[in-house]
Design an enzyme around this catalytic site. Structure first.
Site, PDB file in Angstrom:
ATOM      1  N   ASP A  24      57.413 -48.776  92.395  1.00 18.84           N
ATOM      2  CA  ASP A  24      57.779 -47.788  91.390  1.00 18.84           C
ATOM      3  C   ASP A  24      57.346 -46.422  91.923  1.00 18.84           C
ATOM      4  OD1 ASP A  24      58.240 -46.548  88.782  1.00 18.84           O
ATOM      5  OD2 ASP A  24      56.067 -46.658  88.525  1.00 18.84           O
ATOM      6  N   ASP A  26      56.671 -42.923  89.752  1.00 22.06           N
ATOM      7  CA  ASP A  26      55.680 -42.226  88.919  1.00 22.06           C
ATOM      8  C   ASP A  26      54.476 -43.107  88.604  1.00 22.06           C
ATOM      9  OD1 ASP A  26      57.026 -39.839  88.794  1.00 22.06           O
ATOM     10  OD2 ASP A  26      57.984 -40.242  86.870  1.00 22.06           O
TER      11      ASP A  26
END
Length: 268
Positions: A24, A26
Site C-alpha cells: 500500500d 499512504d
C-alpha cells in the site's frame, strides 16, 4: 531506486524466487499524501535486488508519482509492478497493461444518480472546514471526500481526528449502501479524508490477476506474495487483499514499521 529499472536483475533471476513484496502507499510506504523518505527509497532499492516489488494504491498515478517518484524519475521505473487505482490501471516494468473503466461498467445514468446523491449528502454534512474537490473521478473508481481533497495536510490531520469521533465517512458509506443496494458497488474507507467507490471485486485484490499473468510472460509464478498495508481492518481499503488466501498479510502502522519488518524478513 534512483537508477533505471535495467540495472536490476530480470524478474526470473531475482535471488528470492517466486516472491514479490506488494505495498500500500499512504501510511505504509509514505506518510499520508507525502513523499517517501530517503531511507525508504534506499531500502526498497536494496529489496528489489532480492525479489520483485510493487505497490497498489487507490489513488491515480499522478498522486503516486508525487509521493514515490521525482520530477526527473518516473515512478513506473522504480517498481517492477505499479498498480494505481487498485490495479485498474497497471504498469509492468514501466509499460502499461490493460485498464478498466468505472463509468463504462456502471453506465452514465447510474453514475449521475450516485454523484447527485453524494453532492446533496455532502452539502448537509457539518464538519469543521470544507474545501474543494469533494468527488474525484478516476479511471476505475470515484473517490469521495466530505472535507474535499484540496484540504491542507494539517486540515487532513484535523479531519481524521474529527472523523474518528463522529464517524462522518462511516455514516456516509452506510447511507450509500442503503440507497444503492443494487448497483453492485463496494465502498472502502482509506487514508485520512475520503473513501473509494468501485464495482464489487475491483478492490485491491484486482491487481493480483496481473501477477498471475506473469508466468505467461516471464515464466515466474509468484507463489509468495507479501502484502503490507495499514487499513487492514474490515471496511478499510487494504482489508480484502490482506485477507486474501493468495497473500501473506502484514499490518503496519506507518512507514517505519514497514522498514523494520523488511529488514528483519530479508536480513537487510
Amino acid at each position: 531506486m534512483v537508477q533505471a529499472a535495467s540495472v536490476y536483475p530480470p524478474l526470473e533471476d531475482r535471488p528470492v524466487k517466486e516472491t514479490i513484496c506488494l505495498f500500500d502507499v499512504d501510511e505504509t510506504l509514505t506518510p499520508a499524501r507525502r513523499a517517501a523518505s530517503p531511507q525508504m527509497v534506499q531500502l526498497l532499492s536494496a529489496l528489489r535486488h532480492k525479489c520483485a516489488i510493487g505497490y497498489v494504491g487507490g489513488s491515480d498515478l499522478i498522486k503516486q508519482q508525487e509521493q514515490l517518484g521525482t520530477p526527473a524519475i518516473n515512478v513506473t521505473s522504480l517498481f517492477d509492478f505499479c498498480f494505481p487505482e487498485n490495479g485498474l490501471t497497471a504498469y509492468r516494468l514501466g509499460q502499461p497493461l490493460t485498464s478498466a473503466n468505472f463509468i463504462g461498467w456502471l453506465g452514465e445514468d447510474k453514475y449521475k444518480q450516485l454523484v447527485n446523491f453524494c453532492l446533496r449528502y455532502i452539502s448537509e454534512i457539518d464538519c469543521p472546514v470544507k474545501r474543494g474537490t469533494f468527488i474525484e473521478f478516476r479511471n476505475g473508481m470515484i473517490n469521495i471526500s466530505p472535507i474535499g481533497r484540496n484540504a491542507t495536510i494539517q486540515e487532513r490531520i484535523d479531519f481524521n481526528k474529527y472523523d474518528e469521533e463522529h464517524k462522518i465517512r462511516e455514516k456516509f458509506v452506510a447511507a450509500l449502501q442503503e440507497n444503492f443496494p443494487d448497483f453492485g458497488l463496494t465502498f472502502s474507507i482509506g487514508g485520512q479524508i475520503s473513501f473509494d467507490v468501485f464495482p464489487t471485486g475491483w478492490d485491491k485484490t484486482y491487481c493480483l490477476q496481473h501477477l498471475e499473468h506473469e508466468k505467461e510472460i516471464s515464466g515466474v509464478n509468484y507463489k509468495t506474495i507479501h502484502f503490507f498495508g495499514d487499513k487492514t481492518h474490515k471496511g478499510g481499503n487494504d482489508y480484502e487483499i490482506y485477507e486474501d488466501s493468495r497473500t501473506i498479510g502484514h499490518a503496519v502502522k506507518g512507514p517505519e514499521e514497514t522498514m523494520k519488518i523488511l529488514r528483519e524478513m530479508f536480513d537487510m
